[in-house]
Scaffold this motif. Structure first.
Motif, short mmCIF file in Angstrom:
data_model
loop_
_atom_site.label_atom_id
_atom_site.label_comp_id
_atom_site.label_asym_id
_atom_site.label_seq_id
_atom_site.Cartn_x
_atom_site.Cartn_y
_atom_site.Cartn_z
N VAL A 62 2.13 3.64 -8.12
CA VAL A 62 0.95 3.47 -8.99
C VAL A 62 -0.20 4.18 -8.27
O VAL A 62 -0.97 3.56 -7.53
N GLN A 113 0.86 -1.17 0.00
CA GLN A 113 0.00 0.00 0.00
C GLN A 113 0.90 1.23 0.00
O GLN A 113 1.94 1.25 0.66
N PHE A 124 -3.18 -5.17 -9.35
CA PHE A 124 -3.40 -4.29 -8.21
C PHE A 124 -4.87 -4.06 -7.90
O PHE A 124 -5.20 -3.17 -7.12
N ALA A 125 -5.76 -4.82 -8.49
CA ALA A 125 -7.21 -4.62 -8.31
C ALA A 125 -7.64 -4.83 -6.87
O ALA A 125 -7.05 -5.50 -6.11
N ASP A 171 -3.16 5.60 -8.99
CA ASP A 171 -4.60 5.30 -9.14
C ASP A 171 -4.98 3.97 -8.51
O ASP A 171 -6.17 3.67 -8.38
N LYS A 172 -4.01 3.18 -8.10
CA LYS A 172 -4.28 1.91 -7.40
C LYS A 172 -3.85 1.97 -5.93
O LYS A 172 -3.96 0.97 -5.22
N ASN A 173 -3.32 3.14 -5.48
CA ASN A 173 -2.82 3.30 -4.12
C ASN A 173 -1.76 2.25 -3.79
O ASN A 173 -1.75 1.68 -2.70
N VAL A 174 -0.88 1.99 -4.75
CA VAL A 174 0.14 0.94 -4.63
C VAL A 174 1.53 1.52 -4.78
O VAL A 174 1.77 2.37 -5.63
N TYR A 197 -1.96 -4.18 -15.05
CA TYR A 197 -2.31 -3.41 -13.86
C TYR A 197 -3.46 -4.05 -13.08
O TYR A 197 -3.73 -3.64 -11.95
#
Length: 177
Positions: A126, A51, A176-177, A128-131, A173
């Motif tokens: 990343v 995260q 990362f869902a 937009d995936k909070n990763v 991507y």
């Protein structure tokens, strides 16, 4: 000799030496990690899906991941040597990493001495995936268990890491869902 390795079922690829062994072949590895180890030294490479940390500045975020690693390693001391932006020539398909080089003194296996471990860390954010995708290479320069490498081997390890960091591609991507 190096080659492309598929990580996380092919969702990520990177170039690593073919001599590195997939640790999941002989020990349990969390689903959020890919771990490769050298058969001849204590060098390891870990790619981990984490995260995102709170820091918006990527150099600061890399430092926070380095600090978390030092905490997890129960490091007696730690120092960041250098932090830099590294272009990866992916034409925007994968974020450019921020790379951190540092050293930690770690006491292992109830040993009375500390091991000097040089840490190379690449952070791919990343948003937009909070990763935060984090690749680390641990290079023991002194080691109570005999896995230490020479200064020449350190130079080779750093070159291997730089190739891996530049070549890492996020192919899917959906990971990362």
């Amino acid at each position: 000799m190096s080659g492309t390795r598929e990580l996380f079922g092919g969702a990520i690829t990177t170039t690593l030496p073919k001599t590195l062994i997939d640790a999941s072949d002989f020990r349990q590895v969390p689903d959020t990690q890919e771990v490769y180890v050298s058969p001849t030294s204590g060098i390891s490479v870990i790619v981990e899906v984490l995260q995102s940390v709170a820091a918006t500045d990527l150099r600061e975020a890399a430092g926070q991941h380095f600090d978390a690693l030092a905490h997890d390693n129960d490091a007696k001391s730690q120092i960041v040597i250098e932090t830099l932006d590294m272009p990866n020539e992916s034409n925007g398909t994968t974020p450019n990493p921020v790379v951190l080089y540092g050293t930690q003194l770690v006491q292992k296996f109830n040993s009375p001495t500390t091991d000097e471990v040089r840490i190379l860390l690449a952070l791919y954010r990343v948003p937009d995936k909070n990763v935060d995708l984090v690749m680390t290479m641990n290079v023991p320069m002194t080691s109570a268990d005999g896995g230490a490498v020479s200064e020449d081997d350190w130079g080779t390890a750093r070159d291997v890491f730089n190739v891996a960091a530049r070549s890492l591609r996020i192919v899917d991507y959906g990971l990362f869902a």
